[in-house]
Design an enzyme around this catalytic site. Sequence first.
Site, mmCIF file in Angstrom:
data_model
loop_
_atom_site.group_PDB
_atom_site.id
_atom_site.type_symbol
_atom_site.label_atom_id
_atom_site.label_comp_id
_atom_site.label_asym_id
_atom_site.label_seq_id
_atom_site.Cartn_x
_atom_site.Cartn_y
_atom_site.Cartn_z
ATOM 1 N NE ARG A 250 1.990 12.034 -27.263
ATOM 2 C CZ ARG A 250 3.133 11.862 -26.593
ATOM 3 N NH1 ARG A 250 3.215 12.217 -25.345
ATOM 4 N NH2 ARG A 250 4.178 11.325 -27.169
ATOM 5 C CB ALA B 119 0.405 2.729 -15.336
ATOM 6 N NE ARG C 147 2.360 -1.761 -24.620
ATOM 7 C CZ ARG C 147 1.808 -0.658 -24.117
ATOM 8 N NH1 ARG C 147 0.581 -0.699 -23.615
ATOM 9 N NH2 ARG C 147 2.478 0.480 -24.112
ATOM 10 N N PRO D 14 -5.308 6.125 -15.081
ATOM 11 C CG PRO D 14 -3.238 5.759 -14.096
ATOM 12 C CD PRO D 14 -4.677 5.366 -14.001
ATOM 13 C CG ASN D 15 -1.282 8.775 -18.437
ATOM 14 O OD1 ASN D 15 -1.246 10.009 -18.365
ATOM 15 N ND2 ASN D 15 -0.435 8.008 -17.766
ATOM 16 C CG HIS E 204 -5.200 -4.212 -19.638
ATOM 17 N ND1 HIS E 204 -4.804 -3.103 -18.912
ATOM 18 C CD2 HIS E 204 -5.319 -5.226 -18.760
ATOM 19 C CE1 HIS E 204 -4.694 -3.445 -17.641
ATOM 20 N NE2 HIS E 204 -4.998 -4.723 -17.514
ATOM 21 C CG ASN F 53 -7.708 -0.001 -19.131
ATOM 22 O OD1 ASN F 53 -6.690 -0.200 -18.457
ATOM 23 N ND2 ASN F 53 -7.654 0.323 -20.414
ATOM 24 C CD GLU G 168 -6.765 -6.853 -15.334
ATOM 25 O OE1 GLU G 168 -6.796 -8.041 -14.949
ATOM 26 O OE2 GLU G 168 -5.734 -6.147 -15.284
ATOM 27 C CE1 TYR H 22 -2.405 1.637 -24.499
ATOM 28 C CE2 TYR H 22 -1.101 3.576 -25.035
ATOM 29 C CZ TYR H 22 -1.299 2.441 -24.285
ATOM 30 O OH TYR H 22 -0.395 2.105 -23.320
HETATM 31 O O1 CA2 Z 1 -3.542 -1.408 -22.717
HETATM 32 C C1 CA2 Z 1 -4.114 -0.797 -21.805
HETATM 33 O O2 CA2 Z 1 -5.312 -0.565 -21.803
HETATM 34 C C2 CA2 Z 1 -3.287 -0.237 -20.641
HETATM 35 O O3 CA2 Z 1 -4.064 -0.384 -19.455
HETATM 36 C C3 CA2 Z 1 -3.043 1.211 -20.947
HETATM 37 C C4 CA2 Z 1 -2.150 1.892 -19.925
HETATM 38 C C5 CA2 Z 1 -0.868 1.097 -19.719
HETATM 39 O O4 CA2 Z 1 -0.089 1.680 -18.699
HETATM 40 C C6 CA2 Z 1 -1.153 -0.362 -19.373
HETATM 41 O O5 CA2 Z 1 0.072 -1.037 -19.249
HETATM 42 C C7 CA2 Z 1 -1.994 -1.004 -20.451
HETATM 43 C C8 CA2 Z 1 -1.728 3.277 -20.395
HETATM 44 C C9 CA2 Z 1 -2.853 4.146 -20.811
HETATM 45 C C10 CA2 Z 1 -2.237 5.282 -21.536
HETATM 46 O O6 CA2 Z 1 -3.125 5.669 -22.511
HETATM 47 C C11 CA2 Z 1 -2.632 6.459 -23.495
HETATM 48 C C12 CA2 Z 1 -3.497 6.762 -24.492
HETATM 49 C C13 CA2 Z 1 -3.081 7.543 -25.533
HETATM 50 C C14 CA2 Z 1 -1.805 8.030 -25.563
HETATM 51 C C15 CA2 Z 1 -0.932 7.717 -24.542
HETATM 52 C C16 CA2 Z 1 -1.348 6.947 -23.493
#
Ligand code: CA2
Length: 149
Positions: free
Chosen positions: A21, A80, A110, A13-14, A103, A77, A101, A26
């Site tokens: 963003r 969340a 974090r 997700p996301n 990230h 990946n 895995e 990221y």
């Molecule tokens: O660091 C990572 O790759 C995460 O898997 C990214 C997830 C986060 O919930 C994990 O704790 C760590 C979130 C992905 C959200 O991606 C975004 C990308 C651009 C803007 C906002 C969110």
Amino acid sequence: MAIDASVLVLNGPNLNMLGVREPHIYGSMTLDDLEAACQERAEQLSLVVDFRQSNHEGELVSWIQQARTEHDGIVINAGAYSHTSVAIMDALILSELPIVEVHLSNIYKREAIRHHSHISAVAKGMICGFGPHGYLLALDAMANILERD
Ligand code: CA2
């Protein structure tokens, strides 16, 4: 060299918001840019990559179930869901495939809620904190695992 092994690269997700963003966390690469980089590295490694993203836990579970007969390994990946989803962890176990895995961010630098991942318990290894380059490292690791096994 793992010749023409097939690797499912799964994004949770996301991650479709990459490059749109929060570039300070990221980076500025989009998910399409990341897929292109993975496809380039896969070619060098003689791997075939099937790169997917979903915001839905059940869809990720279904894709992992299908991977059992269609792919040789999974790079994941789970976003969340890494921190919450026993369903994804169970599906990964049932796949009986090697799991790497990844990230983008260093989850240990974090918030505490990001410090535990259910995926890590069933993965061969985990790469975090290196941004998009981590996906390329994950593919290198997967090629090595597939060549070895
Ligand atoms: O660091 C990572 O790759 C995460 O898997 C990214 C997830 C986060 O919930 C994990 O704790 C760590 C979130 C992905 C959200 O991606 C975004 C990308 C651009 C803007 C906002 C969110």
